[in-house]
Design a protein around this motif. Sequence first.
Motif, PDB file in Angstrom:
ATOM      1  N   ILE A 234      -6.958  -2.851  -8.313  1.00  0.00           N
ATOM      2  CA  ILE A 234      -8.210  -2.312  -8.831  1.00  0.00           C
ATOM      3  C   ILE A 234      -9.260  -2.358  -7.730  1.00  0.00           C
ATOM      4  O   ILE A 234      -9.215  -3.210  -6.834  1.00  0.00           O
ATOM      5  N   THR A 235     -10.188  -1.427  -7.782  1.00  0.00           N
ATOM      6  CA  THR A 235     -11.190  -1.319  -6.737  1.00  0.00           C
ATOM      7  C   THR A 235     -12.313  -2.330  -6.950  1.00  0.00           C
ATOM      8  O   THR A 235     -12.533  -2.826  -8.047  1.00  0.00           O
ATOM      9  N   GLY A 236     -13.021  -2.608  -5.882  1.00  0.00           N
ATOM     10  CA  GLY A 236     -14.151  -3.519  -5.944  1.00  0.00           C
ATOM     11  C   GLY A 236     -14.190  -4.421  -4.729  1.00  0.00           C
ATOM     12  O   GLY A 236     -13.263  -4.446  -3.920  1.00  0.00           O
ATOM     13  N   LYS A 237     -15.275  -5.146  -4.593  1.00  0.00           N
ATOM     14  CA  LYS A 237     -15.412  -6.083  -3.480  1.00  0.00           C
ATOM     15  C   LYS A 237     -16.025  -7.383  -3.985  1.00  0.00           C
ATOM     16  O   LYS A 237     -16.662  -7.425  -5.044  1.00  0.00           O
TER      17      LYS A 237
ATOM     18  N   PRO B 259      -3.749   5.331  -4.416  1.00  0.00           N
ATOM     19  CA  PRO B 259      -4.193   4.088  -5.063  1.00  0.00           C
ATOM     20  C   PRO B 259      -3.316   3.702  -6.244  1.00  0.00           C
ATOM     21  O   PRO B 259      -3.086   2.512  -6.502  1.00  0.00           O
TER      22      PRO B 259
ATOM     23  N   ASP C  94     -17.618  -3.400  -8.699  1.00  0.00           N
ATOM     24  CA  ASP C  94     -17.475  -1.967  -8.448  1.00  0.00           C
ATOM     25  C   ASP C  94     -18.573  -1.257  -9.223  1.00  0.00           C
ATOM     26  O   ASP C  94     -18.467  -1.066 -10.439  1.00  0.00           O
TER      27      ASP C  94
ATOM     28  N   GLU D 143       0.818  -1.199   0.000  1.00  0.00           N
ATOM     29  CA  GLU D 143       0.000   0.000   0.000  1.00  0.00           C
ATOM     30  C   GLU D 143       0.860   1.261   0.000  1.00  0.00           C
ATOM     31  O   GLU D 143       1.526   1.587   0.982  1.00  0.00           O
TER      32      GLU D 143
END
Length: 344
Positions: A117-120, A50, A225, A46
């Motif tokens: 990459i973003t998302g869940k 981002p 996302d 991290e």
Amino acid sequence: MADIYNADFVNRLTQNIDRLKHRWDVDLDANVRLLTLSENATFLVEGRTPESTIIVRVHRPDYHTYDEIASEIAWIKALRRDSNITIPAPLPLDDGSYIASFEDDGHTRYVVAFEFITGKEPAVDKSLTAGFEVLGQISAGLHNHASQWTPPDSFIRKSWTFETSFGNNPLWGDWRQALDLEKDEQTVLEQLCVQLENKLAAYGTSSDRFGLVHADLRLANLLVDQDKLSVIDFDDCGFSWFMYDFAAAISFYEESPQIPDLITAWLKGYRTVRPLEKEHENMIPTFILFRRLLLTAWITNHSETETAIEAGLGTYTKGTVKLAQLYLNGRYLSDAVKEQTYDK
């Protein structure tokens, strides 16, 4: 190599990633923390933004060779170039290569990195049905690409067949060593094996049904996302039946009452992208049991991982036997037993 992911081992992996992280041009003070332990150990490196955050995968010892990992990356790069499927980019090292390594306890550990990459993970609720229609479209896109793409001569990936899964040297271990498996239950699973082998042999491996597949499209390898669905983790990609990708998508949820609706949704989405004859659709229950038995062996040989623990360990074995009995009696997924058998 079971029970390798103890605290000391994970700590050593973390320290080695910390030493390597500069090779992916991330912040020198970027924090390294464990995300998941499954087949491999996956870490989040991290950075301050981002854009400077990456995902790093340390491969499980003695599973994939260097050439197999390079082949996975080759397919991902081709998919990103040739399709509209959202897949995280593999990240090159400072020398332009894609696979790092370090020595640990006398073994070489291979390491690869991907963009963040973003998302869940998709939720297991009523929204999952609509999501599976999109997943059907994505699966068909993957199969179209695999059917048309010419891999490089050096391309090598494992095959997921009856022999490699349940033969003399099974990739994920012998299901007969499954946790809490009783003798009478083993008899049931032996009968299942005979049925699977016969049905798969009759179905065959012609190019309209067998080829390069993701092989692990389970919910943990999907990111939602808003209205975008991304696919991650091609670590198990290899040669198998195209319909196996649906079975993998419902991994650990094979007893859910949603399964018939998920099949319908997936097939609806699939057929908007790629033709699918009824012969292939009819094999889906067989591939669900194929995958379930394969995962039963995997859990036994990866019992220290959070994935195996969340699945229930020996409880998962008992569930496999129950599903095998239904399948052998021609009752798996039938309307007559759906509510009384799968109601939670």
